[in-house]
Design an enzyme around this catalytic site. Structure first.
Site, short mmCIF file in Angstrom:
data_model
loop_
_atom_site.label_atom_id
_atom_site.label_comp_id
_atom_site.label_asym_id
_atom_site.label_seq_id
_atom_site.Cartn_x
_atom_site.Cartn_y
_atom_site.Cartn_z
N HIS A 243 0.79 -1.23 0.00
CA HIS A 243 0.00 0.00 0.00
C HIS A 243 0.82 1.28 0.00
CE1 HIS A 243 -4.19 -1.35 0.52
NE2 HIS A 243 -3.65 -2.42 1.05
N LYS B 288 -9.03 14.13 4.08
CA LYS B 288 -8.16 12.95 4.08
C LYS B 288 -7.29 13.06 5.32
CE LYS B 288 -6.69 14.23 -0.01
NZ LYS B 288 -6.72 13.03 -0.79
N ARG B 289 -6.55 12.04 5.67
CA ARG B 289 -5.64 12.17 6.81
C ARG B 289 -4.68 13.33 6.61
NH1 ARG B 289 -5.76 8.32 11.08
NH2 ARG B 289 -3.89 9.39 11.77
N LYS C 35 0.50 14.69 1.63
CA LYS C 35 -0.80 15.01 1.01
C LYS C 35 -0.94 16.51 0.76
CE LYS C 35 -3.25 11.01 3.03
NZ LYS C 35 -4.04 10.34 1.97
N THR D 189 -8.45 7.03 -2.68
CA THR D 189 -9.79 6.58 -3.04
C THR D 189 -10.80 7.71 -2.89
OG1 THR D 189 -10.00 5.67 -0.81
CG2 THR D 189 -9.54 4.11 -2.59
N LYS E 131 -14.38 8.96 -4.97
CA LYS E 131 -15.68 9.32 -4.39
C LYS E 131 -16.13 10.69 -4.88
CE LYS E 131 -13.99 7.11 -0.18
NZ LYS E 131 -13.33 7.44 1.10
#
Ligand code: PLP
Length: 812
Positions: free
Chosen positions: A347, A533-534, A539, A641, A645
């Site tokens: 992952h 998101k986290r 990110k 992901t 969405k």
């Protein structure tokens, strides 16, 4: 699962009286929820029974999906939808003067995961049941889910998430199916009748008790099982745990989910958790297999064990232990069966998230497991030496300098290693795992992640779902590729206007929620620009924040500037020990305070950071998003992901060419997504030659200079330490994730966003293209590929009316 509305109402009222001695009008939402959930569970229990009996009858190969996280969110609506009861119950409730939406809110999120990894595991549970595939979940029943997040003075505060306080209707405790897991002590080998047998000294035993949850397939009479393990002290061991403190140590084993998906902490306890659910799961699987009298030498033809990320990698050694020590199989045959049984998903390529454990810690947790790992490694090196590829040995050994590389154990001990998006798999093959790829090219494959379209469209966005039904019929609801039929309606102006209207209504709903929870008033006519998101440096929530500060400074310079109003919406938890991420949260909150309270800015900019991001909050936010921020540094986000969405809900994506963003771009076309930033090759080049000089960007770009100064010159109040920390990380510590490098191009892309948004029909048409292509990202398809290409399992025949009889015993 057939029922009429009248039957349902009668049954519902009867249970409410039985359980609580109440009438509908006297019951609280909590009591109504508990009652409804128990009726729903009864509605599928008989199918659940028949599903597992049928597996036995048909002698179907079973898959066990081992994951240290599952993140199902709420189950009520999803179960209602999958059972085909949703409309019926909705209308029955209206008849009784109740609101299903309100009652559903009483359910606590099952938050036994951190983010994408756990959510994927749950999407796979839903999809494998919906595809009729024989897939079982195996994980840990954490007493406390992921912490509850609050903001105090703009800082993240973590509170315990006691999700089990009101009980959990969906689970069934199966005390009779408990297994013993052996920990600690010492072990040595002794020859008994010519075979080496392990002798344990001073181990202690923990009892693993399974809790099973039915996973209902979508309208297909199929219910699979997710099994989560709880830890107890067996009666025989009680004397070993005489004090409250020592007993607590055992309870701790299944008490907290590690609130961090990248760094390891509480290391020993985490490792014990890993061994606990691995051993409990595999022992029960083999015990079940043994009951049916088939030879152990064929076990890999009847079961598959999937290792979701490296946390369950000890499956390889534990399965070997069971075959060698309990089943008395020889090494070579045991290893052959193990490799054929196991498969592994990688992952991440982030070094800090690829687990490495010191030998001495694994020895402390379970010395026999360390012996077996060392022996697998020794034989691996011998075997490699024969193939005369000695230069590959040192880089691929499982044990190196007293450190065990769990990813290497998973790759060497399994027949399949997959990445989670095309780019990610390419990076594994060409870079991170290239030596393994050279040795075992046939083991590598890609399985791009997916999402459950049912939860994210039918449940989260019923307005949009209805519009789609009217346009292309309802077939997409079971086969989401059918959404592509929307692409033949790109010139349907009424449809495009309706999509805009539904989005606006969703934004009105979210604006209400924002007002209720934060007091901030936002206009649904503004662009809703969302990053949820986290919180992680890679990110790049920080890149987004720099943009917001830039827009703010622009408006301060020229309050009359013609801009499209924007609401910046964030949702993110930071790991409690991740100092830098928490500083970013503080800065976002303070920039929000500054902007939201500045009278000259009015409605032109608002910043909203919603507390406690999780699946249920995502279901509220995503349908109301106009812009989806997917801005990770290229190569760092394995798939993502939430990007899928958002496109499904008709948001337009601002993205780097990272993870599945690339596949999204390939489907929708470059005109329907806003791409910016460094590409994979450029990032890799910078990382290889160290030529990136972040301070040059600060020195030479006056806009960036001013934005960064705002963090340290008092422009943004109350962020003394945090502002300096962020400034330093970017300007003086050379900006590990290339935020400054990508800033200018990011602003360019955002300018395109604004320009496009000024033309609503053009904007909504692009939204429609995104919706039309989102169906390809259903986890129903992803899991079917796992089944075909990795596990080699097939769907069950439909149960329809089949009497599964009394054969077999409850599995495991
Ligand atoms: C989908 C989802 C994620 C994953 O988000 P990414 O942006 O892909 O990291 C994380 N948390 C929750 C609650 C989700 O629903």
């Amino acid at each position: 699962m057939e029922i009429t509305k009248e039957q349902f109402i009668k049954e519902f009222k009867r249970r409410l009286t039985d359980e609580y001695a109440l009438d509908v009008k006297d019951a609280t939402p909590e009591e109504l929820y508990q009652t409804l959930a128990s009726v729903v569970k009864s509605g599928y229990s008989d199918i659940w029974r028949k599903t597992w009996k049928n597996y036995i009858k048909e002698d179907q190969k079973q898959v066990y999906y081992f994951s240290i996280e599952f993140l199902p969110g709420r189950l009520l609506k999803s179960n209602l939808l999958n059972m085909g009861w949703y409309e019926l119950v909705d209308s029955a409730f209206k008849e009784m003067g109740l609101s299903l939406d309100e009652i559903a809110e009483a359910e606590r999120d099952m938050a036994l995961g951190n983010g994408g990894l756990g959510r994927l595991a749950s999407a796979f549970m839903d999809s494998s049941a919906s595809d009729g595939l024989p897939v079982n979940g195996n994980g840990i029943r954490y007493k406390y889910g992921l912490f509850k997040q609050k903001f105090v003075d703009g800082y993240q505060v973590e509170l315990p998430n006691e999700w089990l306080n009101q009980g959990n209707v969906w689970e069934v405790a199966r005390e009779s199916k408990a297994v013993d897991v052996k920990f600690g002590g010492q072990v040595y080998l002794e020859e008994v009748d010519g075979v080496l047998q392990p002798v344990y000294k001073n181990p202690y035993i923990i009892r693993a008790v399974p809790y099973d949850t039915g996973i209902v397939g979508y309208k297909n009479n199929h219910v699979n099982t997710m099994r989560l393990w709880d830890a107890q002290i067996p009666a025989s061991e009680e004397v070993k745990f005489p004090t409250i403190e020592s007993r607590r140590k055992v309870e701790d084993l299944t008490s907290v989910l590690y609130p961090d998906d990248s760094n390891e902490e509480g290391r020993l306890l985490r490792l014990r958790q890993e061994y606990f659910f691995v051993s409990a799961g595999l022992q029960s699987i083999v015990r079940h297999y043994r009951k049916y009298g088939k030879p152990m030498s064929e076990i890999s033809e009847h079961i598959s064990v999937h290792i979701n990320d490296t946390h369950p990698a000890m499956c390889v050694a534990e399965f070997m232990r069971i075959l060698l020590d309990d089943e008395k199989m020889g090494w070579d045959e045991a290893f052959d069966q193990t490799v054929k049984t196991m498969s592994y998903t990688n992952h991440t390529i982030m070094a800090e998230a690829l687990e490495k454990w010191p030998v001495y810690l694994i020895e402390r947790v379970q010395p026999r497991i360390m012996q077996i790992i060392a022996e697998i490694d020794r034989r691996y090196a011998l075997e490699l030496a024969k193939r005369a590829e000695t230069d590959l040995i040192s880089g691929t050994r499982i044990v190196n300098n007293g450190i065990v590389h769990m990813a290497h154990l998973a790759i060497i001990g399994s027949h399949s290693t997959n990445g989670v998006a095309k780019l990610h798999t390419d990076l594994l093959e060409q870079d991170v795992l290239k030596d393994f790829y050279h040795l075992y090219p046939e083991r590598f494959n890609n399985k791009t992640n997916g999402i459950t379209i049912r939860r994210w469209l039918q449940i989260a966005d019923p307005r949009l779902a209805k519009i789609i039904d009217k346009t292309i019929g309802t077939k997409w609801r079971s086969n989401s590729k059918e959404l592509h039929n929307l692409a033949t309606h790109l010139n349907d102006r009424r449809l495009i206007a309706n999509i805009g209207k539904a989005k606006h209504q969703n934004k009105v709903d979210l604006a209400k929620y924002i007002k209720q929870t934060t007091g901030i008033v936002v206009s649904p006519d503004a662009i809703f620009d969302v990053q949820v998101k986290r919180l992680h440096a890679y990110k790049r929530q920080l890149l987004n924040l720099l943009k917001i500060v830039k827009y703010y400074l622009d408006l301060k310079d020229d309050p009359k500037k013609d801009v499209v109003p924007r609401v910046f919406i964030f949702g993110a938890k930071a790991a409690p020990s991740y100092h830098y991420a928490k500083s970013i949260i503080k800065c976002i909150n303070e920039v929000g305070n500054l902007i939201n309270n500045d009278k000259t800015i009015k409605d032109k900019l608002k910043v909203v950071f919603l507390e406690n991001y999780g699946v249920s909050l995502a279901e509220k936010i995503i349908p109301a998003a106009d812009v989806s921020e997917q801005i990770s540094t290229a190569t760092k986000e394995a798939s993502g992901t939430s990007n899928m969405k958002f496109m499904l809900n008709g948001a337009l994506t601002v993205a780097t060419l990272d993870g599945a963003n690339i596949e999204i771009k390939d489907y929708v076309g470059e005109d329907n997504i806003f791409i910016f930033g460094l590409k994979k090759e450029e990032v890799l080049q910078y990382e290889a030659d160290h030529s990136y000089q972040a301070s040059d960007y600060y020195a030479n770009d006056p806009i960036l200079h001013r934005v960064l100064d705002a963090f340290v010159d008092g422009t943004i109040p109350s962020i003394g330490a945090e502002g300096a920390e962020i400034f330093n990380s970017l300007v003086h510590a050379n900006d590990e994730y290339f935020v400054l490098r990508d800033f200018e191009d990011y602003l360019r892309a955002q300018g395109e966003v604004e320009k496009t948004y000024r033309n609503p029909s053009l904007w909504n048409k692009k939204c429609l293209v995104n919706i039309a292509n989102a169906g390809y990202f259903s986890s129903d398809y992803t899991i079917q590929k796992y089944a075909d290409e990795i596990w080699h399992v097939v769907p069950s025949d439909p149960l329809d009316g089949k009497d599964c009889g009394a054969n077999g015993q409850y599995p495991l």
